[in-house]
Design a protein around this motif. Structure first.
Motif, short mmCIF file in Angstrom:
data_model
loop_
_atom_site.label_atom_id
_atom_site.label_comp_id
_atom_site.label_asym_id
_atom_site.label_seq_id
_atom_site.Cartn_x
_atom_site.Cartn_y
_atom_site.Cartn_z
N ASP A 225 -31.08 61.55 -11.83
CA ASP A 225 -32.20 61.61 -10.99
C ASP A 225 -32.39 60.43 -10.03
O ASP A 225 -32.06 60.36 -8.92
CB ASP A 225 -33.48 62.10 -11.48
N PHE A 226 -32.88 59.31 -10.79
CA PHE A 226 -33.14 58.09 -10.21
C PHE A 226 -31.89 57.46 -9.42
O PHE A 226 -31.89 57.02 -8.28
CB PHE A 226 -33.83 57.15 -11.02
N VAL A 227 -30.61 57.37 -10.24
CA VAL A 227 -29.60 56.92 -9.77
C VAL A 227 -28.94 57.68 -8.58
O VAL A 227 -28.45 57.49 -7.60
CB VAL A 227 -28.52 56.65 -10.87
N GLN A 228 -28.93 58.98 -8.87
CA GLN A 228 -28.27 60.20 -8.18
C GLN A 228 -29.10 60.15 -6.65
O GLN A 228 -28.45 60.35 -5.82
CB GLN A 228 -28.19 61.53 -8.67
N GLN A 229 -30.38 60.12 -6.72
CA GLN A 229 -31.25 60.04 -5.49
C GLN A 229 -31.27 58.75 -4.85
O GLN A 229 -31.70 58.78 -3.80
CB GLN A 229 -32.75 60.73 -5.87
N ARG A 230 -30.54 57.80 -5.45
CA ARG A 230 -30.48 56.51 -4.82
C ARG A 230 -31.56 55.92 -4.83
O ARG A 230 -31.88 54.77 -4.07
CB ARG A 230 -29.89 56.43 -3.23
N TYR A 231 -32.39 56.01 -5.78
CA TYR A 231 -33.58 55.13 -5.82
C TYR A 231 -33.46 53.71 -6.72
O TYR A 231 -33.82 52.79 -6.78
CB TYR A 231 -34.93 55.76 -6.91
N LEU A 232 -32.39 53.97 -7.71
CA LEU A 232 -31.55 52.90 -8.37
C LEU A 232 -30.15 52.70 -8.31
O LEU A 232 -29.24 53.69 -7.99
CB LEU A 232 -31.89 53.14 -9.82
N ASN A 233 -29.64 51.60 -8.24
CA ASN A 233 -28.09 51.40 -8.15
C ASN A 233 -27.65 51.01 -9.84
O ASN A 233 -28.58 50.38 -10.28
CB ASN A 233 -27.68 50.04 -7.38
N TYR A 234 -26.74 51.43 -10.24
CA TYR A 234 -26.00 51.16 -11.46
C TYR A 234 -24.62 50.76 -11.35
O TYR A 234 -24.11 51.69 -11.03
CB TYR A 234 -26.36 52.48 -12.35
N ARG A 235 -24.52 49.69 -11.67
CA ARG A 235 -23.30 49.04 -11.73
C ARG A 235 -22.70 48.20 -12.80
O ARG A 235 -23.56 47.68 -13.47
CB ARG A 235 -22.95 48.44 -10.30
N ARG A 236 -21.40 47.88 -12.87
CA ARG A 236 -20.95 46.94 -13.94
C ARG A 236 -21.09 45.70 -13.42
O ARG A 236 -20.80 45.33 -12.43
CB ARG A 236 -19.49 47.48 -14.32
N GLN A 237 -21.60 45.03 -14.49
CA GLN A 237 -21.75 43.38 -14.10
C GLN A 237 -20.53 42.94 -14.05
O GLN A 237 -19.55 43.01 -14.78
CB GLN A 237 -22.67 42.70 -15.25
N PRO A 238 -20.10 41.95 -13.09
CA PRO A 238 -18.94 41.35 -12.82
C PRO A 238 -18.44 40.52 -14.05
O PRO A 238 -19.04 39.93 -14.66
CB PRO A 238 -19.20 40.48 -11.71
N HIS A 239 -17.04 40.54 -14.53
CA HIS A 239 -16.45 39.91 -15.15
C HIS A 239 -16.81 40.10 -16.69
O HIS A 239 -16.73 39.26 -17.48
CB HIS A 239 -16.73 38.24 -15.07
N SER A 240 -17.84 41.12 -17.08
CA SER A 240 -18.19 41.20 -18.29
C SER A 240 -17.14 41.90 -19.38
O SER A 240 -16.63 43.01 -18.98
CB SER A 240 -19.40 42.31 -18.42
N ASN A 241 -17.07 41.48 -20.06
CA ASN A 241 -16.12 42.17 -21.30
C ASN A 241 -16.59 41.82 -22.86
O ASN A 241 -16.51 40.59 -23.16
CB ASN A 241 -14.78 41.51 -21.26
N PRO A 242 -16.86 42.81 -23.61
CA PRO A 242 -16.87 44.35 -23.13
C PRO A 242 -17.80 44.54 -21.86
O PRO A 242 -18.70 43.77 -21.79
CB PRO A 242 -17.59 44.86 -24.31
N PRO A 243 -17.50 45.66 -21.36
CA PRO A 243 -18.26 46.33 -20.03
C PRO A 243 -19.70 45.96 -20.30
O PRO A 243 -20.34 46.69 -21.35
CB PRO A 243 -17.83 47.58 -19.79
N GLU A 244 -20.59 45.32 -19.42
CA GLU A 244 -22.00 45.53 -19.42
C GLU A 244 -22.69 46.13 -18.07
O GLU A 244 -21.82 45.75 -16.95
CB GLU A 244 -22.78 44.20 -19.80
N TYR A 245 -23.70 46.72 -17.91
CA TYR A 245 -23.98 47.26 -16.72
C TYR A 245 -25.63 47.10 -16.56
O TYR A 245 -26.27 46.41 -17.23
CB TYR A 245 -23.98 48.92 -16.96
#
Length: 317
Positions: A225-245
């Protein structure tokens, strides 16, 4: 617009005498005093200040091994006491919300028996902090209804942030959850790690993957809801290994909710003024100025279009 969750119901508890003001039958609003500890919900886990320990031991030429162990034991005891108090506040909030679903009065003895237990001497602080969380996070107000029998009720749908509630669908509890997340993001420098968001929810007594009668499944609410309705952005942190968001404010939040209002929300939870955080306050002031300029430009543009249309109409005649 945020959609309302399905409501659910559960049961809840009772306790002993206390000294809140008010007359029998006249509800008295509960708020935490300025001396109460600030909300832990937007903070990291407390870290011990070892500088105090060093100062304590500075009177002696060297801290003995036994003394060091004693200081460490006291520090551990303080951390545990702080954590237990926070957990008790979160549990009491959930208890009161569940009890309210049956619309039955809530007594002090129930709260002590089922939640507070041997922390009953801290009842005034615990209930004051719970009342603050209920008001600002969930949109409910806790009032003492009967002084003689120490009975409390919840008044719901208070709309503590009326303008935002209108924009976001008028849903107090879900709006409160979104405001908590936006506040955490803002105080963390405009982005917050996914793990920090889930940890904040746990401190609130809301487990991300467990069903909650106000929010459904909180993680699903946030991601779908919050992400799909664009109240929040959710993205991977650059250069994170293993991936972190990480989470950040989405474009809809930037349009509908000002940074100053979110900072005000955080300040109320911590019982401080917004100016207590100079960097965030300065950023919020700049945001307010940008919004005012944008509104002025939009208004000027609209007036120009109205005049142009009026002139065009006169030429046609």
């Amino acid at each position: 617009m945020l959609q309302k969750p399905e409501s659910g119901g559960l049961p809840v508890p009772q306790a002993k005498g206390e000294q809140d003001g008010g007359h029998d039958g006249e509800p008295q609003a509960l708020t935490a005093s300025q001396e109460q500890a600030p909300s832990p919900l937007l903070q990291e886990s407390p870290k011990e200040d070892f500088s105090a320990a060093r100062e304590e031991g500075s009177a002696e030429p060297a801290l003995t091994r036994k003394g060091a162990r004693a200081l460490a034991a006291r520090a551990l005891a303080r951390r545990r006491a702080y954590g237990r108090l926070n957990r008790t506040v979160a549990e009491l909030v959930q208890f009161l919300l569940v009890k309210d679903k049956k619309k039955s009065p809530i007594t002090r003895s129930e709260m002590v028996k089922y939640v507070i237990g041997d922390l009953k001497d801290l009842f005034p602080e615990i209930i004051a902090r719970a009342a603050e969380h209920l008001r600002y996070v969930f949109g409910f107000q806790l009032k003492q209804f009967d002084r003689k029998h120490h009975t409390y009720i919840l008044i719901n749908k208070l709309k503590p942030l009326e303008e935002e509630e209108e924009d976001l669908g008028g849903d107090g509890p879900r709006l409160g959850l979104l405001m908590m997340i936006l506040g955490l993001i803002y105080m963390k420098g405009n982005s917050a790690r996914e793990a920090q968001v889930w940890e904040m929810l746990r401190r609130l007594g809301v487990h991300p993957s467990k069903y909650h009668f106000l929010f459904g499944y909180p993680k699903r609410l946030i991601m779908e809801d919050f992400v799909q309705q664009r109240y929040l952005n959710y993205r991977r942190q650059p250069h994170s290994n293993p991936p972190e968001y990480e989470f950040s404010w989405g474009p809809r939040s930037n349009l509908e909710i000002s940074k100053m209002k979110v900072l005000g929300f955080v300040a109320k939870l911590h019982k401080k003024e917004p100016q207590h955080w100079p960097a965030q306050y300065g950023e919020a002031l700049a945001d307010e100025a940008d919004r005012a300029r944008a509104e002025a430009r939009a208004e000027a543009s609209m007036r120009a279009r109205v005049r142009a249309n009026a002139r065009a109409s006169l030429h046609r005649w």
